[in-house]
Motif scaffolding. Structure first.
Motif, mmCIF file in Angstrom:
data_model
loop_
_atom_site.group_PDB
_atom_site.id
_atom_site.type_symbol
_atom_site.label_atom_id
_atom_site.label_comp_id
_atom_site.label_asym_id
_atom_site.label_seq_id
_atom_site.Cartn_x
_atom_site.Cartn_y
_atom_site.Cartn_z
ATOM 1 N N UNK A 25 0.830 -1.217 0.000
ATOM 2 C CA UNK A 25 0.000 0.000 0.000
ATOM 3 C C UNK A 25 0.859 1.260 0.000
ATOM 4 N N UNK A 26 1.934 1.260 0.804
ATOM 5 C CA UNK A 26 2.782 2.449 0.887
ATOM 6 C C UNK A 26 3.499 2.721 -0.429
ATOM 7 N N UNK A 27 3.836 1.664 -1.168
ATOM 8 C CA UNK A 27 4.504 1.824 -2.466
ATOM 9 C C UNK A 27 3.516 2.020 -3.602
ATOM 10 N N UNK A 64 19.056 3.546 2.444
ATOM 11 C CA UNK A 64 19.167 2.179 1.933
ATOM 12 C C UNK A 64 19.430 2.165 0.430
ATOM 13 N N UNK A 65 18.872 3.130 -0.267
ATOM 14 C CA UNK A 65 19.019 3.177 -1.720
ATOM 15 C C UNK A 65 20.446 3.384 -2.182
ATOM 16 N N UNK A 91 14.533 1.847 -9.184
ATOM 17 C CA UNK A 91 13.269 2.315 -8.622
ATOM 18 C C UNK A 91 13.310 2.370 -7.107
ATOM 19 N N UNK A 92 12.166 2.719 -6.518
ATOM 20 C CA UNK A 92 12.057 2.862 -5.075
ATOM 21 C C UNK A 92 11.650 1.531 -4.434
ATOM 22 N N UNK A 93 11.980 1.402 -3.155
ATOM 23 C CA UNK A 93 11.488 0.269 -2.381
ATOM 24 C C UNK A 93 11.229 0.727 -0.955
#
Length: 231
Positions: free
Chosen positions: A94-96, A126-127, A135-137
């Motif tokens: 949900x957050x992503x 972390x990225x 992309x994002x995580x």
């Protein structure tokens, strides 16, 4: 389980983190707390499980040293049940803004109570360690004890995920105090630095964006702090 709402997603997008109290069954987390001792007692580690000595005497004194175990869920059923908890998956998705979620890395950290400055996790994103990932995580931080300001909570720098990669952090490092690392980061980039510590009862989970700056100070409590981090 506390279900995520649209407001939770909006807060995450704006601030780069979300804190969810009572997300995971406390009984499961009490069982998972003992995974550190169970894994260290194994005569042979399962394939993929890795021990990293971070501070202190290491495996010669594991209760008084800071040690990280990579992929510990491959060696312990309680941790496997934590990492596959439906609440973590639902919140992360949900957050992503996604329909499904996949884990690519996980580790457990044992932090003994100590006044020594090197028992910390320095400020980092972390990225900055995942050039292989496009992309994002989202990362889930899962403590196995109730967390107070004294028991080494994770600290998020609010809205810091809106910046590009900020050079100057050190992650888990023996060099420099966490405040010296903060000063180093601020000397390289102008940042509105507002910290938010994640505290709460057993079962609390902190989620953060892959570019959110975060760090953990040493443990001032009278007991070890163990946590599970899932990316």
């Amino acid at each position: 389980m506390v279900a995520p709402t649209a407001a939770d997603g909006d807060f995450f997008k704006a601030n780069g983190f979300a804190v969810v109290p009572s997300l995971i069954d406390p009984e499961l987390l009490r069982e998972a707390y003992g995974a550190y001792d169970r894994i260290l007692a194994l005569k042979e580690l399962p394939k993929g499980v890795q021990l990293n000595e971070r501070a202190g005497a290491g495996l010669s004194d594991p209760q008084n040293s800071m040690i990280r175990i990579n992929y510990p869920h491959l060696a312990d059923d309680a941790l496997r049940r934590v990492i596959t908890d439906t609440g973590i998956g639902e919140w992360a998705a949900r957050l992503l803004g996604g329909e499904a979620i996949q884990v690519f890395f996980a580790h457990m950290i044992h932090k003994p109570p100590t006044p020594e400055a090197q028992y910390k996790v320095g400020w980092h994103q972390d990225g900055q360690y995942t050039a292989f990932f496009n992309g994002d995580f989202v990362t889930a931080w899962i403590p196995f004890t109730p967390i107070t300001d004294d028991s080494s909570p994770i600290n998020y720098v609010m809205r810091s995920h809106h910046y590009d990669e900020v050079i100057g952090g050190s992650s888990i490092s023996k060099s420099g105090s966490i405040d010296e690392l903060k000063a180093n980061m601020l000397s390289r980039k102008q940042i509105e630095w507002r910290e938010q510590a994640v505290t709460g009862p057993l079962g609390t989970v902190g989620f953060h964006h892959s570019m959110t700056i975060h760090g953990i100070r040493r443990n001032f409590a009278d007991h070890p702090r163990r946590s599970f981090t899932v990316h």
